[in-house]
Design an enzyme around this catalytic site. Structure first.
Site, PDB file in Angstrom:
ATOM      1  N   ASP A   1       4.820 -13.890 -42.708  1.00 32.72           N
ATOM      2  CA  ASP A   1       4.772 -15.343 -42.753  1.00 32.72           C
ATOM      3  C   ASP A   1       5.815 -15.936 -41.809  1.00 32.72           C
ATOM      4  O   ASP A   1       6.966 -15.485 -41.766  1.00 32.72           O
ATOM      5  CB  ASP A   1       5.045 -15.792 -44.199  1.00 32.72           C
ATOM      6  CG  ASP A   1       4.965 -17.279 -44.384  1.00 32.72           C
ATOM      7  OD1 ASP A   1       3.881 -17.844 -44.162  1.00 32.72           O
ATOM      8  OD2 ASP A   1       5.990 -17.887 -44.756  1.00 32.72           O
TER       9      ASP A   1
ATOM     10  N   GLU B   1       2.223 -14.179 -38.253  1.00 34.41           N
ATOM     11  CA  GLU B   1       1.913 -15.596 -38.116  1.00 34.41           C
ATOM     12  C   GLU B   1       2.890 -16.090 -37.052  1.00 34.41           C
ATOM     13  O   GLU B   1       4.069 -16.293 -37.350  1.00 34.41           O
ATOM     14  CB  GLU B   1       2.110 -16.338 -39.433  1.00 34.41           C
ATOM     15  CG  GLU B   1       1.729 -17.802 -39.344  1.00 34.41           C
ATOM     16  CD  GLU B   1       2.021 -18.555 -40.637  1.00 34.41           C
ATOM     17  OE1 GLU B   1       1.246 -19.477 -40.970  1.00 34.41           O
ATOM     18  OE2 GLU B   1       3.023 -18.241 -41.307  1.00 34.41           O
TER      19      GLU B   1
END
Length: 616
Positions: free
Chosen positions: A342, A378
């Site tokens: 993330d 990401e």
């Protein structure tokens, strides 16, 4: 009850059992003392508070005799309480060992967890209330089992990802036994696996399963964190998802692997649940705030490239080691086949910006266990220079938001996109050519964050009122359309048009070069009622309603995946360029208009053009 205390060893970090007790080793560069607090098995009564007797460099350590596997414990750290200087030590706060591999209960926010008096909301004040009663206790676990050979490794070109939430996927499944719904045990159930195998997906990407804590504004709203992007114990499975601990996680991963499905674990190392200067003190903040977090120019406050109030300083040795050891824990104890990171730009961020050769990224590339696994970034955060698609190491897959936005805008009918959509269909070589492999572009139309696929074609605007933030949260850049009616529609023509568009988007995703990622429920017509930020909706808004699923879509998705897997022209790991790639001297793709004529230069720039044919 008496416990013997000896010098112990600075390695390994955490609490490690041996024949005579446990070795305890805790990093803190700025503490003046570290205490181990032992509790009864109910985690309610403190049995002993023992000061670690030795310090080697910045590691405090000791050996505690008479303690074994299953013991409950926490840490207390002594040192300066000087927020203006970046230090927030408070020995009244019981702290979770960041190396704990299990906790005895889920986290629930409590006023005593804050290092300042909560009712005053002034982080310069020192709170003397003890948080031990409210804090989960760590559980001493068996020693690290050591490296494991992944049970399954799906080649990148054959990979089809399916992003899911363990509870959301299983909570309402009618064929899964009620007592285990919402857990890893439910994910291992044959009924859950049967759906995935019927679709033909090869890899599940599980939303964060590590222990987390609610954001501090949620309890007052009667809400709780659902997604799990608010971690506090990176090496401990979240008890609500895995009440059976590591054994339950490992069994689910093994059951999926037996069906040919990899498990990719979503991990969050860019921030923690301790948030900004007004957040709770539950682990890293109390152990060594100034070392674990990147502070602002005024060290009372935090740098914040994550939008979560602060960021971990991943370039520092202690933080990099915590991340590496956490990843190895999920690989060894859980059997994970890979990881999705993330806001991964933060992991490569130095004080002066992103560096693809930053210490943590370099360490992952060199680690003999991790380099064999799938790693997915990401590739952005909100800090300066935070948008970094295509700049992570060559092995890494990276989420491709330009594929998402282009596909949405093209099918919405935005003008002038035939060139852009062709580039996305061809593997996004403009973004990822340095990687040499089209499969490293992780293509998606929808994900956990944003509209569901059904809502994308049913709402012009987000409807996040249930989140309690007056619809101000969540992105406004949805590129969505509602076919003339906002939300549910009874008109058969509108329903048919929406279903047609969902099929078109799914076909675009699954027939493009790159690695496709389906979001949970896209194949069922799942709706969240227009909520595009359902992070706090641990309820029927987010859970898959299997009984209400669109009956025609699962079979359609399964046929698309089977078609993709059967034809190398659809999954080959090369960017389409229009050049000859083999002895036939035929181009790898020929772009044509709908009338069959080759695209001319003027056609690519024609704003009225809306049709494109790829001949492979």
């Amino acid at each position: 009850m008496g416990f013997s205390v000896g010098p112990g060893s600075p390695e390994p970090l955490g609490v490690t059992p041996d024949a005579d007790g446990v070795n305890v080793a805790v990093f803190s560069a700025h503490a003046t003392a570290i205490e181990l607090c032992l509790f009864d098995y109910a985690g309610a009564r403190e049995l002993a508070r023992l000061t670690l007797p030795e310090r080697s460099g910045d590691i405090w350590h000791g050996h505690i005799g008479g303690v074994g596997v299953g013991a409950r414990y926490g840490l207390r750290a002594h040192g300066p309480f000087a927020p203006a200087e970046g230090h927030r030590f408070n020995p009244n706060k019981l702290l979770l060992d960041p190396y704990a591999i299990a906790i005895d209960r889920p986290f629930r926010l409590h006023p005593t967890m804050f290092g300042y008096p909560r009712e005053r909301a002034d982080d310069l004040l020192f709170d003397e209330s003890d948080s031990a009663d409210a804090m989960p206790k760590a559980i001493v676990g068996a020693a690290d089992p050591g490296p494991r050979t992944p049970a399954l490794q799906v080649p990148w070109p054959q990979t089809v990802l399916y992003e899911l939430h363990v509870r959301g996927f299983t909570e309402l499944h009618p064929d899964i036994p009620t007592p285990i719904r919402g857990t890893f045990a439910a994910l291992a159930d044959p009924a859950a696996i049967a759906h995935l195998t019927r679709l033909g997906v090869t890899s599940v990407e599980i939303l964060p399963p590590a222990a987390w804590l609610d954001e501090r504004h949620l309890p007052a709203l009667g809400l709780r964190n659902y997604w799990g992007y608010n971690p506090v114990g990176w090496m401990a499975p979240e008890p609500t998802l895995a009440p059976g601990g590591w054994a339950e996680v490992r069994a689910a991963v093994a059951a999926l692997a037996a069906a040919g499905i990899e498990t990719i674990v979503d991990v969050v190392f860019n921030h923690s649940a301790e948030s900004d200067e007004l957040g709770p003190t539950v682990s890293l903040r109390g152990l060594d705030n100034a070392s674990y977090y990147r502070l602002a120019e005024n060290p009372r406050y935090y740098a914040n490239s994550t939008g979560c109030g602060h960021e971990l300083a991943a370039e520092r040795p202690a933080v990099a080691r915590l991340v590496m050891d956490s990843l190895r824990t999920w690989a060894r104890r859980g059997g994970a086949h890979g990881f999705r990171f993330d806001l991964a730009t933060t992991l490569g961020r130095r004080a002066d910006g992103f560096d693809p050769a930053a210490p943590l990224l370099t360490a992952m590339e060199q680690d003999p266990e991790l380099r064999a696994l799938k790693l997915i970034a990401e590739p952005w955060d909100i800090g300066p220079g935070g948008y970094q698609p295509g700049h992570f190491p060559a092995r890494w897959g990276e989420w491709n938001d330009r594929f998402r936005d282009t596909a949405r805008r093209f099918w919405r009918g935005d003008a002038g996109l035939v060139g852009e959509i062709a580039t996305r269909l061809a593997g996004s070589g403009d973004m990822f050519s340095a990687k040499r492999r089209a499969s490293r572009s992780i293509n998606f139309i929808v994900a956990h964050d944003g509209f569901t696929l059904a809502d994308l074609v049913s709402y012009d605007n987000k409807h996040n009122e249930a989140n309690g933030e007056r619809n101000r949260d969540g992105t406004d850049a949805n590129f969505s359309w509602n076919h003339g009616t906002e939300g549910p529609a009874d008109a058969p023509a509108i329903q048919a048009a929406r279903l047609r568009d969902q099929r078109a988007l799914l076909a675009t995703l699954l027939l493009s070069r790159g690695t496709p990622m389906l979001a949970m429920g896209a194949e069922l017509g799942h709706s969240q009622g227009g909520n595009n930020n359902a992070y706090a909706q641990d309820n029927a808004t987010s859970w898959l309603d299997w009984a209400a699923g669109e009956p025609a879509l699962p079979g359609f998705v399964a046929r698309l995946i089977a078609l993709r897997q059967a034809h190398p022209a659809l999954h080959a790991d090369r960017f389409l360029t229009g050049a000859a790639t083999d002895a036939t001297l035929l181009p790898d793709v020929a772009w044509r208009r709908a009338d069959g004529h080759a695209m001319a230069p003027a056609d690519w720039h024609n704003p009225a053009a809306s049709d494109l044919v790829a001949v492979l």
